[in-house]
Design an enzyme around this catalytic site. Structure first.
Site, PDB file in Angstrom:
ATOM      1  CE  LYS A 221      -8.309  -7.217  -0.512  1.00 36.29           C
ATOM      2  NZ  LYS A 221      -7.295  -6.691   0.439  1.00 36.29           N
ATOM      3  CG  ASP A 226      -2.261  -9.262  -2.023  1.00 35.46           C
ATOM      4  OD1 ASP A 226      -1.710  -9.112  -3.136  1.00 35.46           O
ATOM      5  OD2 ASP A 226      -2.360  -8.353  -1.182  1.00 35.46           O
ATOM      6  CE  LYS A 233       0.311  -9.056   0.441  1.00 34.04           C
ATOM      7  NZ  LYS A 233       0.199  -7.910   1.354  1.00 34.04           N
ATOM      8  CG  ASP A 244      -6.098  -9.840   0.821  1.00 35.98           C
ATOM      9  OD1 ASP A 244      -6.530  -9.165   1.773  1.00 35.98           O
ATOM     10  OD2 ASP A 244      -5.490  -9.335  -0.138  1.00 35.98           O
ATOM     11  CG  ASP A 305       0.842  -5.658  -1.175  1.00 28.34           C
ATOM     12  OD1 ASP A 305      -0.055  -6.498  -1.405  1.00 28.34           O
ATOM     13  OD2 ASP A 305       1.485  -5.640  -0.104  1.00 28.34           O
ATOM     14  CD  GLU A 307      -4.459  -6.568  -3.522  1.00 27.16           C
ATOM     15  OE1 GLU A 307      -5.162  -7.184  -2.694  1.00 27.16           O
ATOM     16  OE2 GLU A 307      -3.369  -6.045  -3.230  1.00 27.16           O
ATOM     17  NE  ARG A 309      -5.961   0.927  -1.185  1.00 27.23           N
ATOM     18  CZ  ARG A 309      -5.256   1.455  -0.171  1.00 27.23           C
ATOM     19  NH1 ARG A 309      -5.040   2.753  -0.128  1.00 27.23           N
ATOM     20  NH2 ARG A 309      -4.784   0.696   0.786  1.00 27.23           N
TER      21      ARG A 309
END
Length: 459
Positions: A221, A226, A233, A244, A305, A307, A309
């Protein structure tokens, strides 16, 4: 910096690693006791010679009875004065772990401090350790840490691609990158949807190394920052979001380890990195949108949020099309994993008991801990919303790491075996060999387990 051991030198001074209560300290005369040395973890006692110079040192390891709580105690030796040191290990202290600790203890992230680590304190490789293998593991870990520690203004999608290209050149891998609108033409629509709002275009980075043996595909990933997207967030939750992309950073570190240990000569390795920034603009994907994935499955977006996956799903589907013998996803994916197991113990998910057992044993052996969690079929209904095939953020908040793994498993069908690791990628407090900041998790365990999981790659 490049981690390495010092060449053998007659000028090297001994540093004796000492457990609390070890009689060795008493055999050195009255000096250690007079100095107050009690062998606490990381405590150093410098030993003078007859002329007042430096004859060697003791390094405290603490209480042997609780040593299993700690990792890489030899990393404390980095606090020794400048010079070349020869480690002398007590019986029972693993030479490989000690050697890795010595190298990890030298890591510094000094890009923005204006003063790089001078490397003045160096160590010979401890007797009995595999110097080349330890050097390779440290090199991979240093790369992972540097990538995670670099803030998003200097480690966006463009910079992460540049790092991947540099590694490809270093290890002789091929690299192909699909960027921006070309993702739609390549049938990678969810990577495009998540990243299209950012100034730097989303992309899929595809590295390959090796041309014979079993197939290993690693998907990392790569969310370079993010914000949470339109489901923004709060500030406190956004503070660490430069990390992230820790899955992509760990995947690149693993590729470096595999190349430097020669494992890449015995298998066909593919690393797929979906790389985006989850930003906010007029073109952001929205809560309630239904996206169609590469696999053809539709996904209702109930939280922008969640995102990670989404981008992993397209990359996993692409990777599974080659039917690799083993496919692994590495991702800083859920807060639920941290609630369950904390920052030091990433959960992993795998349907194959033999593969899971090999990973668990390797993780404990090389002190790169992992903990198997269940792919509980009873929760499948939680990721199946009324209007689409899948839900990217089931309501209720329970078993969040499990439902994320179940979501990803839908896209990994076709791979011989699939493992998902929900890593944290961050060391929240200072520990031996692990300064506060970015950290690799799972890569060394994978490296150690591969000969058992893919035995043809070990021959």
């Amino acid at each position: 910096m490049t981690p390495d051991f010092a060449p053998d030198s007659a000028a090297a001074l001994p540093v004796w690693a000492v457990w609390k209560g070890d009689p060795l300290a008493d055999q050195a005369g009255p000096w250690p006791k007079a100095s107050g040395f009690s062998a606490k973890p990381g405590e150093i006692c410098l030993l003078p010679d007859a002329s007042g110079g430096l004859a060697g040192a003791f390094l405290g390891l603490g209480d042997r009875a609780v040593a299993s709580r700690h990792r890489f105690l030899m990393a404390h030796a980095a606090a020794l004065p400048q010079g070349i040191w020869r480690p002398v290990l007590p019986q029972g202290l693993d030479p490989d772990e000690s050697a890795l600790g010595l190298l990890l203890g030298q890591y510094r992230f000094a890009r923005y401090k204006g003063a790089a680590h001078d490397g003045g304190t160096q160590f010979l490789c401890p007797e009995g350790a595999d110097a080349a293998r330890i050097r390779a593991q440290a090199a991979g870990e240093f790369l992972t840490r540097d990538l995670i520690n670099t803030p998003a203004n200097d480690m966006g999608p463009d910079a992460l691609e540049a790092a991947a290209r540099a590694l490809a050149q270093e290890v002789g891998a091929t690299i192909a990158v699909t960027t921006g609108p070309d993702l739609l033409d390549a049938n990678l629509p969810m990577i495009h949807a998540v990243g299209r709002a950012a100034e730097q275009a989303p992309r899929l980075i595809d590295l390959r190394l090796g041309d014979g043996g079993p197939r290993l595909t690693v998907v990392g990933k790569g969310v370079c920052f993010d914000t949470g997207g339109l489901d923004l967030k709060p500030a406190a939750s956004m503070a660490l979001m430069k990390k992230d992309m820790g899955g992509a950073a760990t995947a690149l570190g693993l590729l470096r380890m595999l190349a430097l240990t020669g494992a890449a000569d015995r298998m066909r390795i593919r690393v797929l990195l979906p790389v985006v920034e989850n930003s906010v603009s007029a073109s952001s994907f929205r809560p309630g949108d239904v996206l169609t994935s590469r696999k053809g499955l539709t996904v209702e977006v109930n939280n922008t949020d969640a995102e990670g996956r989404l981008i992993l799903a397209d990359a996993l589907a692409l990777g599974a099309e080659e039917q690799p013998d083993l496919m692994i996803s590495l991702a800083t994916l859920t807060g639920a994993a941290r609630v369950a197991l904390g920052p030091d113990l990433p959960p992993f998910y795998c349907d194959d008991d033999a593969t899971a057992g090999a990973l668990s044993r390797a993780a404990m052996a090389v002190r790169d801990p992992l903990w198997r969690m269940p792919l509980w079929d009873g929760y499948e209904s939680q990721i199946e919303p009324p209007i689409a095939d899948l839900d990217n953020a089931p309501s209720g908040g329970m078993a969040g790491s499990v439902t994320a793994a179940l979501f990803l498993r839908r896209f990994a069908h076709g791979a011989g075996r699939y493992v998902h690791m929900d890593i944290y990628g961050w060391q929240p407090v200072l520990a031996p060999g692990r300064p506060k900041g970015g950290v690799g998790q799972g890569a060394r365990a994978i490296l150690a387990a591969l000969p058992e999981i893919l035995p043809a790659a070990a021959s």
